[in-house]
Design an enzyme around this catalytic site. Sequence first.
Site, short mmCIF file in Angstrom:
data_model
loop_
_atom_site.label_atom_id
_atom_site.label_comp_id
_atom_site.label_asym_id
_atom_site.label_seq_id
_atom_site.Cartn_x
_atom_site.Cartn_y
_atom_site.Cartn_z
N TYR A 230 0.82 -1.21 0.00
CA TYR A 230 0.00 0.00 0.00
C TYR A 230 0.86 1.26 0.00
O TYR A 230 0.48 2.28 -0.56
CB TYR A 230 -0.90 0.05 1.26
CG TYR A 230 -2.22 -0.66 1.11
CD1 TYR A 230 -2.27 -2.04 1.02
CD2 TYR A 230 -3.41 0.06 1.08
CE1 TYR A 230 -3.47 -2.70 0.89
CE2 TYR A 230 -4.63 -0.59 0.95
CZ TYR A 230 -4.65 -1.96 0.87
OH TYR A 230 -5.85 -2.60 0.75
N LYS B 24 2.95 -15.16 3.43
CA LYS B 24 3.27 -15.98 2.25
C LYS B 24 4.78 -16.20 2.26
O LYS B 24 5.50 -15.85 1.32
CB LYS B 24 2.77 -15.24 0.99
CG LYS B 24 2.86 -16.03 -0.30
CD LYS B 24 1.87 -17.17 -0.43
CE LYS B 24 2.12 -17.96 -1.70
NZ LYS B 24 1.30 -19.18 -1.80
N ASP C 4 -2.93 -18.33 1.19
CA ASP C 4 -3.86 -19.09 0.33
C ASP C 4 -4.60 -20.14 1.15
O ASP C 4 -5.81 -20.32 1.04
CB ASP C 4 -3.12 -19.71 -0.88
CG ASP C 4 -1.80 -20.37 -0.52
OD1 ASP C 4 -1.35 -20.26 0.65
OD2 ASP C 4 -1.20 -21.01 -1.41
N ASP D 11 -6.69 -6.95 4.09
CA ASP D 11 -7.77 -6.30 3.33
C ASP D 11 -8.64 -7.37 2.68
O ASP D 11 -9.88 -7.34 2.79
CB ASP D 11 -7.15 -5.39 2.26
CG ASP D 11 -8.21 -4.69 1.42
OD1 ASP D 11 -9.18 -4.18 2.01
OD2 ASP D 11 -8.06 -4.67 0.18
N ASP E 173 -12.64 -8.96 3.98
CA ASP E 173 -13.84 -8.93 3.12
C ASP E 173 -14.42 -10.34 3.02
O ASP E 173 -15.63 -10.54 3.09
CB ASP E 173 -13.51 -8.42 1.71
CG ASP E 173 -13.79 -6.94 1.54
OD1 ASP E 173 -13.65 -6.20 2.54
OD2 ASP E 173 -14.16 -6.51 0.42
C1 IPM Z 1 -10.57 -1.02 3.48
C2 IPM Z 1 -10.71 -0.48 2.08
C3 IPM Z 1 -9.52 0.40 1.78
C4 IPM Z 1 -8.27 -0.46 1.85
C5 IPM Z 1 -9.61 1.15 0.43
C6 IPM Z 1 -10.86 1.98 0.32
C7 IPM Z 1 -8.39 1.98 0.17
O1 IPM Z 1 -10.85 -1.51 1.18
O2 IPM Z 1 -10.50 -0.21 4.42
O3 IPM Z 1 -10.54 -2.23 3.64
O4 IPM Z 1 -7.90 -1.13 0.86
O5 IPM Z 1 -7.63 -0.46 2.88
MG MG Z 2 -11.03 -3.42 2.03
#
Ligand code: IPM
Ligand code: MG
Length: 357
Positions: A142, A189, A221, A245, A249
Amino acid sequence: MKKHILVIPGDGIGQEVTQWGKAALDQIAKNYNHEFTFDEALMGHAAIKVTGNPLPDETLEKARKSDAILFGAIGHAMYDNDPSLKVRPEQGLLKIRKELGLYANLRPILLFDELLEASSIKAHILKGTDILFFRELTGDVYFGEKKRSEDRNTASDLMIYHKYEVERIAHKAYQAAQQRSKRLCSVDKANVLESSRLWRETVQEIAKQYPDVETEHMFIDNAAMQLIKNPKKFDVVLTANLFGDILTDEASQIAGSMGMLASASVGDGVGFYEPIHGSAHDIAGKNLANPLASILSAALMLEISFGLPEEAKALVNAVDQALKDGYRTGDIADQNTEASKVLGTQEMGNKVLGLIK
Ligand code: IPM
Ligand code: MG
């Protein structure tokens, strides 16, 4: 207790949902005789429109002066469809994380029993899951150097970690593990990436200082697969920025919906609280967004930044009760939900507010 809270609604559904996180905090202040004052600031596309800058100096100054920050979401379709745009809403979020030293992103996977059927994973596999992610937030690919060749046909993002960055978040994760079931899984990894080998070596060293915590190391993975196969296997999960990240999700589906998950970003100073969902421009302004993640983010603020666990619990209980009463926003409704109990953002917000009262 006197506290000053900065609200940064951001973009898309951010505006609609933070309104309810803020209302929940306001109600808690009334119930428990605290004095919470609020200010607002711009970030993301909302800030670019007005100032040309996704993180105006004024926002950063207000953030530094506040006791905690409640954030909504960031992003806009016009940038997603045009990768060549140089000024982007996400830059605001990344910059504020870096500037405020928010290196640890805590993402609890809080599972409400009522929502077991809302997940696409079988209820018996989910039941009893309780995971706390520690995602590193100010390093990795990042923030590593980004390059593009002159002919524009080659690009790279440097995946980089310094030892101290791994150490400080590892300590936080181990301390949390000591308060929970004393199990920690570090995800990397290391079979391929040098930065992951540094990560693993460092975690192995830190682990020696926490002999009461059982440590497991897992490749990303495999972890992505195990998370769906057997989520109960995990308790505290410690991982890098990009892996975290993606994994969180994925893990949101365990909780039924992205609309349910709150997060806390902490580090050197002020804490930053936000839902893990994005700006969801497709449903913005339509009264469809789920306000519960913002309310649960407010609960994390009360607990972590202000040390008010009872007040935090009151918010979680109100959310739980609304779900027990059968109320759902569209994202968490299932075939068993009565049509009259599928609520919009405003109605769900009001429902929970009534229960806090
Ligand atoms: C999160 C989001 C952010 C990230 C984006 C919006 C930059 O996906 O907070 O998880 O990747 O960190
Ligand atoms: Mg995110």
